[in-house]
Design a protein around this motif. Structure first.
Motif, mmCIF file in Angstrom:
data_model
loop_
_atom_site.group_PDB
_atom_site.id
_atom_site.type_symbol
_atom_site.label_atom_id
_atom_site.label_comp_id
_atom_site.label_asym_id
_atom_site.label_seq_id
_atom_site.Cartn_x
_atom_site.Cartn_y
_atom_site.Cartn_z
ATOM 1 N N ARG A 1 17.147 -3.668 -29.904
ATOM 2 C CA ARG A 1 16.327 -4.124 -28.791
ATOM 3 C C ARG A 1 16.947 -5.364 -28.149
ATOM 4 O O ARG A 1 18.048 -5.751 -28.505
ATOM 5 C CB ARG A 1 14.902 -4.422 -29.271
ATOM 6 N N ASP B 1 5.299 -2.927 -21.693
ATOM 7 C CA ASP B 1 4.627 -3.686 -22.743
ATOM 8 C C ASP B 1 4.558 -2.924 -24.062
ATOM 9 O O ASP B 1 4.299 -3.516 -25.115
ATOM 10 C CB ASP B 1 3.214 -4.078 -22.305
ATOM 11 N N ASP B 2 4.768 -1.607 -24.014
ATOM 12 C CA ASP B 2 4.690 -0.783 -25.220
ATOM 13 C C ASP B 2 6.059 -0.527 -25.851
ATOM 14 O O ASP B 2 6.143 0.116 -26.902
ATOM 15 C CB ASP B 2 4.040 0.574 -24.907
ATOM 16 N N ASP C 1 8.657 -2.159 -27.483
ATOM 17 C CA ASP C 1 8.981 -2.515 -28.861
ATOM 18 C C ASP C 1 8.066 -1.807 -29.846
ATOM 19 O O ASP C 1 8.509 -1.342 -30.908
ATOM 20 C CB ASP C 1 8.892 -4.028 -29.057
ATOM 21 N N ALA C 2 6.782 -1.703 -29.514
ATOM 22 C CA ALA C 2 5.826 -1.056 -30.416
ATOM 23 C C ALA C 2 6.170 0.411 -30.629
ATOM 24 O O ALA C 2 6.101 0.921 -31.756
ATOM 25 C CB ALA C 2 4.404 -1.193 -29.870
ATOM 26 N N VAL C 3 6.537 1.097 -29.549
ATOM 27 C CA VAL C 3 6.891 2.511 -29.670
ATOM 28 C C VAL C 3 8.159 2.679 -30.499
ATOM 29 O O VAL C 3 8.258 3.574 -31.348
ATOM 30 C CB VAL C 3 7.064 3.154 -28.275
ATOM 31 N N LEU D 1 9.319 0.660 -32.836
ATOM 32 C CA LEU D 1 9.010 0.371 -34.239
ATOM 33 C C LEU D 1 8.160 1.467 -34.864
ATOM 34 O O LEU D 1 8.332 1.811 -36.045
ATOM 35 C CB LEU D 1 8.308 -0.978 -34.350
ATOM 36 N N GLU D 2 7.247 2.047 -34.091
ATOM 37 C CA GLU D 2 6.445 3.167 -34.595
ATOM 38 C C GLU D 2 7.335 4.366 -34.927
ATOM 39 O O GLU D 2 7.185 5.018 -35.966
ATOM 40 C CB GLU D 2 5.389 3.574 -33.564
#
Length: 255
Positions: A54, A181-182, A184-186, A188-189
């Protein structure tokens, strides 16, 4: 802030972060060497099950830091620099853990190609991609064009390489585009799901996929090594440099 590529661990997940945000994460020689060092470290970490690559700031990477090139920070010849770069990034082929690249803002030139050599790419809405090398009189030389060809086909690869134009994520490849906004979360998920699966299953599945594509990528990179060396010493390259210095329209002969 010191220019860097960071490596952090979150249990079985490793996170590589481009951290030169003030320059849209443009890579200089120091950052290249750090990235290759990180990939070498990860090759010795069998406990790592998935990797996220990232970036801080607005862009994944704007490519090579032109100021660093102009400052003559690299003492190697261009051919030697390419060989080192090929050896360094080809370490991604040797890792047991798959790499998920979280692209946002700009992904340009060699940095875009490096992301293409990884396993999975997801892009924030509005992410833009560019291979501007031809406009500078050279060819893309980091191996990513072979993977772009595999992913998107002849038309998109030819368009991006031959025109050097900007292509946004939606146009280049709709799969994996998420709200900024999603991002990094996606990533990591996705890494979490891979890390939770049986290690042998992920390893064998990735081996099958690699055998479909890797030989072509290595062949493409070998051809780039020869071709770029030829182009850099060609009459047309000398003419381009002279014309720019003299402020005139270049006359190319194709040799």
């Amino acid at each position: 802030m010191t220019k860097a590529v960071r490596l952090e661990y979150d249990g079985p997940i490793a996170v590589i972060t481009n951290d030169n945000a003030e320059k849209h994460n443009a890579f200089d020689d120091e950052m290249d060497l750090r990235l290759f060092e990180i990939l070498g470290e990860l090759a010795d970490r069998p406990d790592v099950r998935a990797i996220v690559w990232r970036a801080e700031g607005k862009s994944f990477s704007s490519g090579r830091d032109v100021a660093a090139i102009g400052g003559h920070q690299v003492t190697l010849s261009h051919h030697e620099l390419m060989r080192r770069g090929h050896r360094g990034i080809q370490q991604v082929f040797e890792l047991d853990a798959p790499i998920i690249v979280a692209c946002k803002g700009w992904s340009i030139g060699a940095s875009f190609q490096r992301s293409l050599l990884c396993d999975i790419r997801i892009a924030a809405e509005g992410a833009r991609f560019m291979l501007p090398e031809v406009s500078h009189g050279v060819i893309p030389d980091t191996g990513g064009v072979g993977r772009l060809f595999q992913i998107c086909g002849h038309g998109v690869a030819s368009d991006m390489v031959l025109t050097g134009r900007v292509m946004d994520a939606a146009e280049a490849y709709a799969h994996g585009v998420v709200p900024p906004d999603d991002l990094d979360a996606v990533a990591l998920e996705m890494a979490g799901k891979i890390a939770a699966a049986p290690a042998v299953t992920v390893k064998v599945a990735r081996r099958v996929i690699k055998h479909l594509a890797e030989a072509e990528i290595r062949s493409s990179m070998a051809e780039e090594l020869i071709g770029q060396t030829f182009v850099s010493r060609s009459d047309d390259m000398a003419e381009m440099r002279s014309a720019r210095t003299e402020g005139r329209t270049p006359v190319y002969t194709g040799s």
